[in-house]
Design a protein around this motif. Sequence first.
Motif, mmCIF file in Angstrom:
data_model
loop_
_atom_site.group_PDB
_atom_site.id
_atom_site.type_symbol
_atom_site.label_atom_id
_atom_site.label_comp_id
_atom_site.label_asym_id
_atom_site.label_seq_id
_atom_site.Cartn_x
_atom_site.Cartn_y
_atom_site.Cartn_z
ATOM 1 N N ARG A 63 0.823 -1.201 0.000
ATOM 2 C CA ARG A 63 0.000 0.000 0.000
ATOM 3 C C ARG A 63 0.866 1.263 0.000
ATOM 4 N NH1 ARG A 63 -2.944 0.898 4.268
ATOM 5 N NH2 ARG A 63 -4.674 1.920 3.220
ATOM 6 N N LEU A 64 1.918 1.253 0.800
ATOM 7 C CA LEU A 64 2.823 2.406 0.843
ATOM 8 C C LEU A 64 3.505 2.605 -0.501
ATOM 9 C CD1 LEU A 64 4.291 4.668 2.355
ATOM 10 C CD2 LEU A 64 5.939 2.964 3.154
ATOM 11 N N TRP A 65 3.940 1.508 -1.121
ATOM 12 C CA TRP A 65 4.632 1.618 -2.405
ATOM 13 C C TRP A 65 3.679 2.115 -3.486
ATOM 14 C CZ3 TRP A 65 4.485 -0.477 -7.345
ATOM 15 C CH2 TRP A 65 5.634 -0.266 -8.117
ATOM 16 N N GLN A 66 2.492 1.508 -3.555
ATOM 17 C CA GLN A 66 1.517 1.944 -4.552
ATOM 18 C C GLN A 66 1.146 3.407 -4.356
ATOM 19 O OE1 GLN A 66 -1.830 -0.742 -4.300
ATOM 20 N NE2 GLN A 66 -0.917 -2.239 -5.689
ATOM 21 N N ALA A 67 0.864 3.789 -3.119
ATOM 22 C CA ALA A 67 0.454 5.168 -2.847
ATOM 23 C C ALA A 67 1.548 6.161 -3.208
ATOM 24 C CB ALA A 67 0.053 5.322 -1.378
ATOM 25 N N SER A 68 2.796 5.799 -2.941
ATOM 26 C CA SER A 68 3.919 6.692 -3.265
ATOM 27 C C SER A 68 4.019 6.929 -4.768
ATOM 28 C CB SER A 68 5.232 6.107 -2.738
ATOM 29 O OG SER A 68 5.216 5.987 -1.343
ATOM 30 N N ILE A 69 3.907 5.844 -5.533
ATOM 31 C CA ILE A 69 3.988 5.961 -6.983
ATOM 32 C C ILE A 69 2.820 6.783 -7.530
ATOM 33 C CG2 ILE A 69 3.901 4.685 -9.164
ATOM 34 C CD1 ILE A 69 6.551 4.402 -7.730
ATOM 35 N N LEU A 70 1.620 6.494 -7.044
ATOM 36 C CA LEU A 70 0.435 7.192 -7.552
ATOM 37 C C LEU A 70 0.448 8.662 -7.156
ATOM 38 C CD1 LEU A 70 -2.417 4.565 -7.127
ATOM 39 C CD2 LEU A 70 -0.805 4.890 -9.009
ATOM 40 N N ALA A 71 0.976 8.967 -5.982
ATOM 41 C CA ALA A 71 1.096 10.366 -5.577
ATOM 42 C C ALA A 71 2.001 11.127 -6.542
ATOM 43 C CB ALA A 71 1.640 10.468 -4.152
ATOM 44 N N SER A 72 3.093 10.491 -6.929
ATOM 45 C CA SER A 72 4.012 11.118 -7.890
ATOM 46 C C SER A 72 3.349 11.294 -9.246
ATOM 47 C CB SER A 72 5.281 10.268 -8.037
ATOM 48 O OG SER A 72 6.004 10.221 -6.836
#
Length: 204
Positions: A47-56
Amino acid sequence: MQTFNGLYAITPDTDDSERLIEQVSAVLDGGARILQYRNKGSDAVRRLWQASILASLARSRNALFIVNDDVELARAVGADGVHVGRDDAGIAAARAALGPGAIIGASCYDSLALARAAVAAGASYVAFGAVYPSATKPGAVAAPLSLFAASADLGVPRVAIGGITAANAGAVVAAGADAIAVIGGLFEQADPGAAAHTLATLYR
């Protein structure tokens, strides 16, 4: 805060991060102005990895990035804000944690009274739904489109959610929704980017 209106894309739950990133990129390029990361899975690392990428991705397209119901994740990835459920205490806690500039959204279902309470508690926007039957939440309460005229004096953007597709979105926009939140009408389509373009055009 940039204008909060237009197409509001909400991600589906998925472990397929590569496909998710590909679809979100297409949806943002198609015209989504707001992106919410919604994943009820228990894998915190994913979840942290996905959210980080999508935020970017959202930042690169000048779109707002919201995290569903997880204040700590929103703070960790530098999200623009968070969306919470019906609890006023959740709104206040999110505001306290994320600061005065954060966008705090609140689900208000079919209730104008809940919407007024949410705004009083500090919500930046409210969401009414399901405006149409929803495959994501088949048991969701039905919210009439008349809520958007009745809530015109709230002073915050009003988001419609639930079963919105290209076939019925025009009626939702005409009813006064400032934004339309869409999951299946985007991510379950053969061409999510084209679907996003069709829906986003309703606000141009």
